[in-house]
Design an enzyme around this catalytic site. Structure first.
Site, PDB file in Angstrom:
ATOM      1  N   LYS A 157      -0.781  -0.778  -2.795  1.00 35.73           N
ATOM      2  CA  LYS A 157      -1.360  -1.076  -1.474  1.00 35.73           C
ATOM      3  C   LYS A 157      -2.221   0.067  -0.937  1.00 35.73           C
ATOM      4  O   LYS A 157      -3.241  -0.176  -0.287  1.00 35.73           O
ATOM      5  CB  LYS A 157      -0.251  -1.425  -0.476  1.00 35.73           C
ATOM      6  CG  LYS A 157       0.403  -2.767  -0.744  1.00 35.73           C
ATOM      7  CD  LYS A 157       1.387  -3.143   0.349  1.00 35.73           C
ATOM      8  CE  LYS A 157       2.012  -4.488   0.054  1.00 35.73           C
ATOM      9  NZ  LYS A 157       2.870  -4.978   1.161  1.00 35.73           N
ATOM     10  N   ASP A 212      -0.472  -7.835   6.340  1.00 32.51           N
ATOM     11  CA  ASP A 212       0.916  -7.446   6.600  1.00 32.51           C
ATOM     12  C   ASP A 212       1.130  -7.079   8.065  1.00 32.51           C
ATOM     13  O   ASP A 212       2.230  -7.249   8.598  1.00 32.51           O
ATOM     14  CB  ASP A 212       1.309  -6.237   5.741  1.00 32.51           C
ATOM     15  CG  ASP A 212       1.640  -6.595   4.304  1.00 32.51           C
ATOM     16  OD1 ASP A 212       1.972  -7.766   4.049  1.00 32.51           O
ATOM     17  OD2 ASP A 212       1.567  -5.708   3.434  1.00 32.51           O
TER      18      ASP A 212
END
Length: 296
Positions: free
Chosen positions: A70, A106
């Site tokens: 990420k 997210d």
């Protein structure tokens, strides 16, 4: 003659546990969309750039990104959304005219299930376990959607927790942040006073998927830190009821399953790729049934 399906997928390491293919393919089928989502195991990390170049050459539409990429993927992208640029972590890619655009769904994905508890979170202390890409999204969501009194970043690597703390201190003077090692003796008192405890690590994931986490715990079982005033939020969704959530619920605390975040962030990614809304009720029911069958 039918057109070839547009290919999407999840890039990460040890991704076999993921329900993202099930989530998105159920939605594609329900809406009759010509897309297909699958898993891509990319390891070691040195292969990440080759994977991105190959996917771009083959015309793949996009990806979700998970551990351990990420943060690592950011320098290889052509552009970032405002949210991804802010946290320097990406979980969604879109191939837009041959350019990789990075997004972070997210942040909203984490915030949405917690919004009903906003009054309890505002003005209270919060503990975030983890200092990786998921924890970055969590801290940004707390900063963007809530007003906690203080956020504790707790990690096995205190230096990494300190770096995450410094990242946000450079961007916000209003959010009070502290870094703490998970083995510090003072952690028990920190957990005791915090209203919201968040697991942004893989600890608790089904050990058949990640065997190395079989005996891992966030904190000692004998610590008496749970009460009905607390909220436990676990980003892990497989199993739905993790040891962390089970213990919290057993002591009367409110719990939020990672399945709700999976759905919320998945809906955002789905909209980026397709321009359409994820049929949440259909997908949630299918996911719950899938988890129920896999846990028995």
């Amino acid at each position: 003659m039918k057109h070839a399906k547009k290919i999407l997928g999840l890039i990460g390491h040890q991704v076999g546990y993921s329900l993202s293919p099930f989530l998105h393919n159920i939605a594609f089928e329900h809406l009759g969309l010509p897309y297909f989502y699958t898993l891509f195991e990319v390891y070691p990390p040195e292969r990440l750039t080759a994977a991105l170049d190959g996917a771009k050459a083959l015309g793949f539409l996009g990806f979700n990104i998970t551990i351990p990429y990420k943060e690592r993927i950011v320098p290889y992208l052509d552009a970032l959304s405002a949210e991804a640029s802010e946290v320097k972590a990406v979980n969604t890619l879109l191939n837009q005219d041959g350019q990789w655009i990075g997004y972070n769904t997210d942040i909203f994905g984490f915030a949405e299930p917690l919004l009903p508890f906003k009054s309890q979170v505002n003005g209270s202390e919060v503990v975030v376990f983890g200092a990786g890409g998921a924890a970055r999204a969590v801290v940004q969501a707390l900063r963007q959607f809530f007003k906690p009194k203080q956020v504790w970043i707790v990690a096995r690597d205190e230096a990494k927790a300190e770096l995450l703390k410094e990242h946000f201190e450079r961007r916000s003077k209003s959010l009070k942040l502290s870094a703490c090692a998970i083995d510090k003796a003072s952690l028990e008192s920190v957990l005791g006073t915090a209203r919201l405890l968040i697991n942004a690590t893989p600890v608790g994931t089904d050990s058949t998927a990640l065997p190395q986490l079989k005996t891992a715990r966030l904190f000692p079982a004998e610590w008496k830190i749970w009460s009905p005033e607390k909220i436990a939020y676990d980003l892990v969704y497989r199993p739905q009821m993790t040891p962390f959530l089970y213990e919290a619920q057993a002591h009367g605390a409110r719990i939020i399953s990672g399945l709700e975040m999976l759905l919320a962030q998945g809906a955002k990614s789905f909209k980026i790729w397709t321009g359409q809304e994820l049929p949440r009720d259909v997908v949630r029911a299918a996911l719950q049934q899938q988890l129920k069958e896999s846990e028995h």
